[in-house]
Design a protein around this motif. Structure first.
Motif, PDB file in Angstrom:
ATOM      1  N   MET A 285       0.831  -1.207   0.000  1.00 44.28           N
ATOM      2  CA  MET A 285       0.000   0.000   0.000  1.00 44.28           C
ATOM      3  C   MET A 285       0.869   1.263   0.000  1.00 44.28           C
ATOM      4  SD  MET A 285      -3.069   1.010  -0.175  1.00 44.28           S
ATOM      5  CE  MET A 285      -4.304   2.202   0.286  1.00 44.28           C
ATOM      6  N   ARG A 286       1.950   1.231   0.804  1.00 41.38           N
ATOM      7  CA  ARG A 286       2.837   2.389   0.888  1.00 41.38           C
ATOM      8  C   ARG A 286       3.450   2.701  -0.473  1.00 41.38           C
ATOM      9  NH1 ARG A 286       7.048   3.000   5.755  1.00 41.38           N
ATOM     10  NH2 ARG A 286       5.105   3.650   6.751  1.00 41.38           N
ATOM     11  N   LYS A 287       3.833   1.652  -1.221  1.00 41.79           N
ATOM     12  CA  LYS A 287       4.429   1.849  -2.540  1.00 41.79           C
ATOM     13  C   LYS A 287       3.445   2.500  -3.496  1.00 41.79           C
ATOM     14  CE  LYS A 287       7.834  -1.884  -2.325  1.00 41.79           C
ATOM     15  NZ  LYS A 287       8.299  -3.154  -2.926  1.00 41.79           N
ATOM     16  N   LEU A 288       2.156   2.156  -3.362  1.00 43.02           N
ATOM     17  CA  LEU A 288       1.131   2.732  -4.234  1.00 43.02           C
ATOM     18  C   LEU A 288       0.946   4.223  -3.948  1.00 43.02           C
ATOM     19  CD1 LEU A 288      -1.557  -0.115  -4.151  1.00 43.02           C
ATOM     20  CD2 LEU A 288       0.022   0.427  -6.002  1.00 43.02           C
ATOM     21  N   LEU A 289       1.142   4.614  -2.694  1.00 39.66           N
ATOM     22  CA  LEU A 289       0.955   6.013  -2.302  1.00 39.66           C
ATOM     23  C   LEU A 289       2.207   6.857  -2.512  1.00 39.66           C
ATOM     24  CD1 LEU A 289      -0.995   5.443   1.041  1.00 39.66           C
ATOM     25  CD2 LEU A 289      -1.956   6.194  -1.136  1.00 39.66           C
ATOM     26  N   LEU A 290       3.335   6.201  -2.772  1.00 36.78           N
ATOM     27  CA  LEU A 290       4.605   6.911  -2.900  1.00 36.78           C
ATOM     28  C   LEU A 290       4.600   8.021  -3.954  1.00 36.78           C
ATOM     29  CD1 LEU A 290       7.457   7.084  -1.795  1.00 36.78           C
ATOM     30  CD2 LEU A 290       8.157   5.346  -3.461  1.00 36.78           C
ATOM     31  N   PRO A 291       3.995   7.821  -5.156  1.00 34.61           N
ATOM     32  CA  PRO A 291       3.972   8.914  -6.140  1.00 34.61           C
ATOM     33  C   PRO A 291       3.297  10.183  -5.614  1.00 34.61           C
ATOM     34  CG  PRO A 291       3.407   6.848  -7.194  1.00 34.61           C
ATOM     35  CD  PRO A 291       3.435   6.583  -5.717  1.00 34.61           C
ATOM     36  N   ILE A 292       2.244  10.007  -4.793  1.00 31.10           N
ATOM     37  CA  ILE A 292       1.550  11.168  -4.232  1.00 31.10           C
ATOM     38  C   ILE A 292       2.480  11.893  -3.258  1.00 31.10           C
ATOM     39  CG2 ILE A 292      -0.458  11.943  -2.919  1.00 31.10           C
ATOM     40  CD1 ILE A 292      -1.924   9.437  -3.868  1.00 31.10           C
ATOM     41  N   SER A 293       3.210  11.118  -2.442  1.00 34.20           N
ATOM     42  CA  SER A 293       4.152  11.720  -1.503  1.00 34.20           C
ATOM     43  C   SER A 293       5.263  12.462  -2.236  1.00 34.20           C
ATOM     44  CB  SER A 293       4.755  10.639  -0.596  1.00 34.20           C
ATOM     45  OG  SER A 293       3.782  10.091   0.267  1.00 34.20           O
ATOM     46  N   LEU A 294       5.729  11.889  -3.341  1.00 38.00           N
ATOM     47  CA  LEU A 294       6.796  12.534  -4.115  1.00 38.00           C
ATOM     48  C   LEU A 294       6.324  13.847  -4.724  1.00 38.00           C
ATOM     49  CD1 LEU A 294       8.355   9.413  -5.881  1.00 38.00           C
ATOM     50  CD2 LEU A 294       9.354  10.771  -4.032  1.00 38.00           C
ATOM     51  N   LEU A 295       5.089  13.861  -5.222  1.00 40.07           N
ATOM     52  CA  LEU A 295       4.525  15.093  -5.770  1.00 40.07           C
ATOM     53  C   LEU A 295       4.371  16.146  -4.681  1.00 40.07           C
ATOM     54  CD1 LEU A 295       3.236  16.680  -8.089  1.00 40.07           C
ATOM     55  CD2 LEU A 295       1.044  15.577  -7.526  1.00 40.07           C
ATOM     56  N   TYR A 296       3.890  15.712  -3.525  1.00 38.99           N
ATOM     57  CA  TYR A 296       3.723  16.615  -2.388  1.00 38.99           C
ATOM     58  C   TYR A 296       5.085  17.166  -1.954  1.00 38.99           C
ATOM     59  CZ  TYR A 296       1.902  18.211   2.154  1.00 38.99           C
ATOM     60  OH  TYR A 296       1.540  18.966   3.243  1.00 38.99           O
ATOM     61  N   HIS A 297       6.106  16.301  -1.966  1.00 41.84           N
ATOM     62  CA  HIS A 297       7.462  16.714  -1.616  1.00 41.84           C
ATOM     63  C   HIS A 297       7.935  17.834  -2.545  1.00 41.84           C
ATOM     64  CE1 HIS A 297      11.882  16.564  -1.551  1.00 41.84           C
ATOM     65  NE2 HIS A 297      11.768  16.097  -0.320  1.00 41.84           N
ATOM     66  N   PHE A 298       7.693  17.675  -3.832  1.00 40.49           N
ATOM     67  CA  PHE A 298       8.120  18.678  -4.801  1.00 40.49           C
ATOM     68  C   PHE A 298       7.420  20.010  -4.549  1.00 40.49           C
ATOM     69  CE2 PHE A 298       7.261  20.927  -8.800  1.00 40.49           C
ATOM     70  CZ  PHE A 298       8.568  21.208  -9.191  1.00 40.49           C
TER      71      PHE A 298
ATOM     72  N   ILE B 174       3.079  12.452   4.170  1.00 40.71           N
ATOM     73  CA  ILE B 174       1.742  11.910   3.928  1.00 40.71           C
ATOM     74  C   ILE B 174       1.495  11.818   2.414  1.00 40.71           C
ATOM     75  CG2 ILE B 174       0.703  12.694   6.086  1.00 40.71           C
ATOM     76  CD1 ILE B 174      -0.373  15.123   4.565  1.00 40.71           C
ATOM     77  N   PRO B 175       0.721  10.880   1.937  1.00 40.71           N
ATOM     78  CA  PRO B 175      -0.019   9.864   2.696  1.00 40.71           C
ATOM     79  C   PRO B 175       0.787   8.608   3.002  1.00 40.71           C
ATOM     80  CG  PRO B 175      -0.576   9.695   0.383  1.00 40.71           C
ATOM     81  CD  PRO B 175       0.381  10.867   0.494  1.00 40.71           C
ATOM     82  N   THR B 176       2.067   8.563   2.566  1.00 40.45           N
ATOM     83  CA  THR B 176       2.886   7.384   2.843  1.00 40.45           C
ATOM     84  C   THR B 176       3.221   7.283   4.325  1.00 40.45           C
ATOM     85  OG1 THR B 176       3.879   7.630   0.658  1.00 40.45           O
ATOM     86  CG2 THR B 176       4.981   6.151   2.182  1.00 40.45           C
TER      87      THR B 176
END
Length: 356
Positions: free
Chosen positions: A1-14, A164-166
């Motif tokens: 599940m964490r891997k699926l949410l990782l792209p959202i976290s990366l976008l949020y990080h940027f 978040i959300p990771t």
């Protein structure tokens, strides 16, 4: 599940990284005031102990300076600037500001989503503060605090967490570099020097940052109604705890050391209690066996429930609040850092006591 949410976290990080860079490059404006401004905050969604740390600093300074605590007022029904007064409820200003206002009669408590506007309005009051404490404002870069105190939970260090959300972080780890002081909160009371060094190494604090360790202490249970005043809490055998905070585990552990049996009902953080919620508490309490039993909640929940129309079901039951405070392993050094900053940055040097 964490891997699926990782792209959202990366976008949020940027997005967060870009925002910080815009402030660092002075494209977005930060305002600095000509008085000591202390920010208490964190990088996570909650549960690091901002409220008791804010209270600690308030106790440290309020006997010598006119102090104001400025908060956003999370969960309140009002908007804009609001200076707390006796007519306020937690619904008007938020549960944490209500708790501050209840506990510190000699301190101004205000809320404003815009911290710059809030400080300006506080300075325009008949007795303007000499020191302002910003509660939960580490991410609010429109205002530049003179000293930033960043809290990180001993059990959930920001350096080992994810956005978040990771994970639980609401800001990037790199933001920690802006803090002058990092406090590892909720640490064990008997933490070893070796473990402290290991944690400081993990945090990778720079040479200009100081790292302190704090721990929780619980005080004697405070009666919240007439029935509680008639009851000796230390003679009770069982306790029912209900909370609406981010992390209730430390309080549960404390109560387990005080009572033979503890049951708990956990609502969400900053929960707005309904009549049905309190009926649920009453029903659960009544089903607990025995007569030597009490109900316990937190000071923050008590502030949220003060003046509530739904408290009637609990009036005939022994309801107590568990007061909490923080202590520092390096208390004198921490106190000295805060007091030195205030003295050195006060407009006229030493500031006389509020009652002078």
């Amino acid at each position: 599940m964490r891997k699926l949410l990782l792209p959202i976290s990366l976008l949020y990080h940027f997005v967060l990284l870009l925002r910080h860079k815009l402030y660092d490059w002075h494209i977005l404006k930060s305002t600095r005031f000509d008085l000591p401004v202390i920010c208490v905050g964190n990088l996570s969604l909650g549960g690091t102990g901002k409220t008791p740390h804010t209270e600690y600093i308030t106790r440290l300074l309020s006997s010598e300076y006119r102090l104001a605590i400025l908060s956003r007022g999370y969960g309140r029904s009002s908007k804009g600037f609001r200076l707390a007064d006796n007519a306020c409820t937690a619904a008007d200003i938020g549960d944490e500001p209500m708790q501050y206002f209840t506990k510190f009669s000699n301190v101004q408590v205000a809320v404003d989503e815009d911290r710059v506007d809030g400080v300006q309005k506080l300075l325009g009051t008949p007795t303007p503060p000499q020191v302002v404490i910003l509660d939960d404002a580490f991410q609010h870069r429109k205002i530049e605090a003179g000293i930033n105190i960043l809290l990180t939970d001993y059990q959930h260090l920001y350096c080992e967490d994810y956005l978040i959300p990771t994970g639980r972080l609401r800001d990037i780890k790199q933001a920690a570099r802006r803090a002058e002081i990092i406090v590892v909160s909720k640490s064990p009371k008997n933490i070893s020097e070796g473990e402290k060094k290991q944690i400081i190494s993990k945090l990778n604090a720079n040479d200009k940052q100081k790292v302190y360790f704090s721990y929780l202490e619980y005080g004697t249970l405070l009666p919240l109604n007439g029935k509680a005043k008639e009851t000796k809490a230390n003679q009770a055998d069982k306790a029912l705890l209900f909370t609406g905070i981010a992390q209730s585990e430390p309080l549960v552990r404390h109560l387990n050391s005080c009572f033979n049996k503890v049951e708990s009902i956990a609502f969400g953080d900053h929960h707005s209690y309904t009549e049905n919620d309190l009926k649920k508490v009453v029903s659960r309490f009544e089903t607990m066996e025995g007569k030597d039993k009490i109900i316990v909640t937190t000071e923050k929940d008590a502030a949220r429930l003060s003046k509530s129309a739904y408290l009637c079901p609990l009036e005939s039951l022994p309801l107590f609040a568990a007061p909490i405070c923080v202590r520092f392993h390096e208390e004198e050094k921490f106190n000295e850092d805060i007091q030195d900053y205030v003295r050195q940055n006060s407009t006229n040097g030493y500031v006389s006591a509020p009652n002078d």
